[in-house]
Design a protein around this motif. Structure first.
Motif, PDB file in Angstrom:
ATOM      1  N   UNK A  31     -20.690 -13.736 -11.024  1.00 32.20           N
ATOM      2  CA  UNK A  31     -22.060 -14.005 -10.572  1.00 32.20           C
ATOM      3  C   UNK A  31     -22.046 -14.142  -9.057  1.00 32.20           C
ATOM      4  N   UNK A  32     -22.989 -13.469  -8.384  1.00 29.63           N
ATOM      5  CA  UNK A  32     -23.048 -13.495  -6.924  1.00 29.63           C
ATOM      6  C   UNK A  32     -24.498 -13.416  -6.471  1.00 29.63           C
ATOM      7  N   UNK A  33     -24.702 -13.682  -5.192  1.00 32.99           N
ATOM      8  CA  UNK A  33     -26.015 -13.544  -4.562  1.00 32.99           C
ATOM      9  C   UNK A  33     -26.072 -12.189  -3.867  1.00 32.99           C
ATOM     10  N   UNK A  66     -36.373 -20.034   2.613  1.00 36.94           N
ATOM     11  CA  UNK A  66     -37.220 -19.010   3.230  1.00 36.94           C
ATOM     12  C   UNK A  66     -36.888 -17.628   2.683  1.00 36.94           C
ATOM     13  N   UNK A  67     -35.595 -17.318   2.501  1.00 34.91           N
ATOM     14  CA  UNK A  67     -35.211 -16.024   1.948  1.00 34.91           C
ATOM     15  C   UNK A  67     -35.680 -15.864   0.510  1.00 34.91           C
ATOM     16  N   UNK A  68     -35.699 -16.958  -0.244  1.00 35.07           N
ATOM     17  CA  UNK A  68     -36.188 -16.898  -1.624  1.00 35.07           C
ATOM     18  C   UNK A  68     -37.678 -16.610  -1.648  1.00 35.07           C
ATOM     19  N   UNK A  69     -38.449 -17.275  -0.795  1.00 32.99           N
ATOM     20  CA  UNK A  69     -39.908 -17.110  -0.805  1.00 32.99           C
ATOM     21  C   UNK A  69     -40.330 -15.710  -0.376  1.00 32.99           C
ATOM     22  N   UNK A  70     -39.578 -15.072   0.474  1.00 30.57           N
ATOM     23  CA  UNK A  70     -39.928 -13.691   0.854  1.00 30.57           C
ATOM     24  C   UNK A  70     -39.250 -12.668  -0.066  1.00 30.57           C
ATOM     25  N   UNK A  71     -38.724 -13.147  -1.182  1.00 30.83           N
ATOM     26  CA  UNK A  71     -38.131 -12.311  -2.225  1.00 30.83           C
ATOM     27  C   UNK A  71     -36.965 -11.479  -1.684  1.00 30.83           C
ATOM     28  N   UNK A  72     -36.135 -12.141  -0.880  1.00 25.61           N
ATOM     29  CA  UNK A  72     -35.011 -11.440  -0.280  1.00 25.61           C
ATOM     30  C   UNK A  72     -33.679 -11.712  -0.930  1.00 25.61           C
ATOM     31  N   UNK A  73     -33.659 -12.537  -1.995  1.00 23.82           N
ATOM     32  CA  UNK A  73     -32.410 -12.870  -2.663  1.00 23.82           C
ATOM     33  C   UNK A  73     -32.487 -12.501  -4.139  1.00 23.82           C
ATOM     34  N   UNK A  74     -31.379 -12.008  -4.666  1.00 20.20           N
ATOM     35  CA  UNK A  74     -31.274 -11.678  -6.091  1.00 20.20           C
ATOM     36  C   UNK A  74     -29.982 -12.250  -6.646  1.00 20.20           C
ATOM     37  N   UNK A  75     -30.043 -12.677  -7.873  1.00 15.67           N
ATOM     38  CA  UNK A  75     -28.876 -13.165  -8.590  1.00 15.67           C
ATOM     39  C   UNK A  75     -28.315 -11.999  -9.406  1.00 15.67           C
ATOM     40  N   UNK A  76     -27.055 -11.659  -9.177  1.00 11.63           N
ATOM     41  CA  UNK A  76     -26.447 -10.487  -9.804  1.00 11.63           C
ATOM     42  C   UNK A  76     -25.321 -10.937 -10.728  1.00 11.63           C
ATOM     43  N   UNK A  77     -25.384 -10.484 -11.985  1.00 12.51           N
ATOM     44  CA  UNK A  77     -24.348 -10.755 -12.987  1.00 12.51           C
ATOM     45  C   UNK A  77     -23.603  -9.450 -13.256  1.00 12.51           C
ATOM     46  N   UNK A  78     -22.320  -9.412 -12.940  1.00 12.51           N
ATOM     47  CA  UNK A  78     -21.473  -8.260 -13.258  1.00 12.51           C
ATOM     48  C   UNK A  78     -20.634  -8.613 -14.485  1.00 12.51           C
TER      49      UNK A  78
END
Length: 264
Positions: A31-33, A66-78
């Motif tokens: 799991x990573x950002x 701030x990065x979350x509110x501008x939809x700039x972060x995603x949680x990635x499950x490999x």
């Protein structure tokens, strides 16, 4: 800068694609950002789980508000299968962190469970990933924070070993035999032959030397040599079979994805 703790509980997966042809899969999740391996954290491996692994593993991150509110972060499950010839990708789940925050409504005391479809490397959906999450209270910091504890990158860097502290010296140079000088009374000119080391017996005009005879080694008692050879042969056969199974499975999977028809 404002940040939020984010706790992820990787619960289980169902109906994953089986990337092993002859053996059951040993499945784990990284799991990573935003897919950044520097923030990646790895779950334990569920040995022999096949397409339905279970982990119940808690991983902790810290995200920039701030990065979350501008939809700039995603949680990635490999999702990966651990194998002898290298880990095999099973599928990926990508979730915007803002989507989780909107679902949470800022209430960090409630832990929510969600299910997302797993995407194969070719983009098709196969299987479901179940995980839970919970946000913590916001806090301020002057320095960027990516996680609450140092995360180990995947794969871990290989360890290099130092050179040996000493080396054996080169063998001494062997001195050749000199030419005889003219007029020294020597019967012939040329190299002298070094005397042969070993046993000798008298003959015509001198002794003739033979090298020492080495005694043949006796076989080990109890058939140790044969038993050890059989043990090594069986171990090598089992390992070779596992490696060959992974190679054949990869070739078969590649053929299926390319549209080839296998008739058995």
């Amino acid at each position: 800068m404002e940040f939020r703790p984010l706790e992820i509980n990787v619960i289980s997966a169902e109906d994953l694609k089986d990337v092993n042809l002859f053996t059951k899969m040993d499945v784990f999740v990284v799991v990573s950002i935003n897919g950044d391996h520097r923030s990646g954290q790895r779950s334990p491996v569920d040995k022999g789980s096949g397409p339905n692994p279970e982990w119940n593993c808690s991983l902790k991150f810290t995200v920039d508000e701030a990065a979350v509110l501008r939809n700039g972060l995603s949680l990635v499950f490999h999702i990966k299968s651990e194998r002898k010839l290298g880990d095999k990708d099973i599928g990926t789940v990508q979730v915007p962190v803002k989507e989780l925050l909107d679902e949470d409504n800022g209430n960090g005391k409630i832990k929510r469970n969600l299910s997302y479809a797993v995407r194969l490397p070719n983009g098709k959906a196969k299987g479901v990933l179940n995980f839970g999450y919970k946000f913590g209270d916001k806090f301020s910091s002057q320095f960027p924070v990516t996680s609450e504890k140092p995360a180990m990158a995947y794969p871990p860097p290989s360890t290099s070993y130092p050179p040996p502290p000493f080396a054996y010296p080169p063998p001494p140079h062997s001195a050749g035999y000199p030419y005889p000088q003219p007029g020294s009374g020597h019967p012939s000119y040329g190299y002298h032959h070094a005397p042969v080391q070993g046993y000798a017996y008298p003959g015509h005009g001198g002794y003739f030397g033979y090298p020492p005879v080495q005694k043949p080694q006796k076989p080990m008692k109890g058939g140790g040599g044969m038993g050890a050879g059989l043990g090594l042969g069986l171990a090598g056969g089992l390992l070779g079979g596992m490696l060959m199974g992974d190679m054949v499975g990869d070739s078969y999977e590649a053929g299926v994805e390319d549209g080839l028809d296998f008739d058995f």
